[in-house]
Design a protein around this motif. Sequence first.
Motif, PDB file in Angstrom:
ATOM      1  N   GLY A  82     -25.718  -9.296   9.355  1.00  0.00           N
ATOM      2  CA  GLY A  82     -24.511  -9.911  10.145  1.00  0.00           C
ATOM      3  C   GLY A  82     -23.352  -9.944   9.281  1.00  0.00           C
ATOM      4  O   GLY A  82     -22.545 -10.523   9.754  1.00  0.00           O
ATOM      5  N   CYS A  83     -23.316  -9.284   8.350  1.00  0.00           N
ATOM      6  CA  CYS A  83     -22.031  -9.276   7.499  1.00  0.00           C
ATOM      7  C   CYS A  83     -21.038  -8.264   8.108  1.00  0.00           C
ATOM      8  O   CYS A  83     -21.423  -7.233   9.161  1.00  0.00           O
ATOM      9  N   TYR A  84     -19.818  -8.560   7.886  1.00  0.00           N
ATOM     10  CA  TYR A  84     -18.846  -7.580   8.567  1.00  0.00           C
ATOM     11  C   TYR A  84     -17.556  -7.545   7.665  1.00  0.00           C
ATOM     12  O   TYR A  84     -17.115  -8.424   7.183  1.00  0.00           O
ATOM     13  N   ALA A  85     -16.599  -6.593   8.468  1.00  0.00           N
ATOM     14  CA  ALA A  85     -15.313  -6.381   7.620  1.00  0.00           C
ATOM     15  C   ALA A  85     -14.321  -6.225   9.002  1.00  0.00           C
ATOM     16  O   ALA A  85     -14.733  -5.456   9.950  1.00  0.00           O
ATOM     17  N   GLN A  86     -13.295  -6.852   8.948  1.00  0.00           N
ATOM     18  CA  GLN A  86     -12.251  -6.653   9.772  1.00  0.00           C
ATOM     19  C   GLN A  86     -11.014  -6.045   9.101  1.00  0.00           C
ATOM     20  O   GLN A  86     -10.544  -6.665   8.150  1.00  0.00           O
ATOM     21  N   LEU A  87     -10.579  -4.760   9.459  1.00  0.00           N
ATOM     22  CA  LEU A  87      -9.483  -3.980   8.666  1.00  0.00           C
ATOM     23  C   LEU A  87      -8.486  -3.413   9.667  1.00  0.00           C
ATOM     24  O   LEU A  87      -8.849  -3.187  10.732  1.00  0.00           O
ATOM     25  N   ALA A  88      -7.433  -3.149   9.127  1.00  0.00           N
ATOM     26  CA  ALA A  88      -6.454  -2.624   9.920  1.00  0.00           C
ATOM     27  C   ALA A  88      -5.441  -1.679   8.816  1.00  0.00           C
ATOM     28  O   ALA A  88      -5.273  -1.928   7.687  1.00  0.00           O
ATOM     29  N   ALA A  89      -4.917  -0.852   9.484  1.00  0.00           N
ATOM     30  CA  ALA A  89      -3.856   0.215   8.741  1.00  0.00           C
ATOM     31  C   ALA A  89      -2.835   0.574   9.766  1.00  0.00           C
ATOM     32  O   ALA A  89      -3.005   0.729  11.064  1.00  0.00           O
ATOM     33  N   SER A  90      -1.585   0.690   9.291  1.00  0.00           N
ATOM     34  CA  SER A  90      -0.600   1.123  10.119  1.00  0.00           C
ATOM     35  C   SER A  90       0.447   1.854   9.233  1.00  0.00           C
ATOM     36  O   SER A  90       0.949   1.441   8.191  1.00  0.00           O
ATOM     37  N   MET A  91       1.048   2.913  10.110  1.00  0.00           N
ATOM     38  CA  MET A  91       2.313   3.338   9.248  1.00  0.00           C
ATOM     39  C   MET A  91       3.622   3.340  10.353  1.00  0.00           C
ATOM     40  O   MET A  91       4.580   3.810   9.950  1.00  0.00           O
TER      41      MET A  91
END
Length: 193
Positions: A82-91
């Motif tokens: 149940g572990c998770y990561a919420q990630l984002a990237a933008s240029m």
Amino acid sequence: MRAEAIGRPRSVRASFGIPFPMDVGSRWSAELGGSTLLDQGIYPITLALDVFGAPTEIIARGRMRADGVDLAEHVTLEFADGCYAQLAASMVEFCELTASVNGTKGWIAIPTPFWATHTFRTHASGGEPGSFVEGIETASPVEGNGFGPMIEHVNAALAAGDLESPIHPFRDTLAVFDVLDAIRAELRVSEPT
């Protein structure tokens, strides 16, 4: 304060979004492999995999031009138990340039820019008085612009005859690129070239 103070890590949140001028540089060129994911997204992805290892599920959405250059993405990685990561990237827009590792007893807040910082703040429920709210800051000496310690490490490994880093072996790099490939496969064209 040591990382054990936050208990067992359960989630990671990280983002790297800075609007860059549209120019003829490699970042905007499909022919030169331009990609937000490869240029900026690799940092949050690497952090998440460093904490949890390989994900069991990848959910990714974003903006991609018809020529294949991705402009922005947001990703959820799910891991065992149940572990998770919420990630984002933008240029093309800002995404907060911080990260956190969240555990069963507290969290570690990593300030801007999280990929090249020399400090972090540990907020722990079982730590020193006030550490839950204010946190305890840990700092290391600033060396160069963030790449100095990496360059020194590579030089030391080469001088020792090592073919890979003992703290970030080649298999870890391959695992990151497997995830990057899977994320890219999830993205759909949403904007003209």
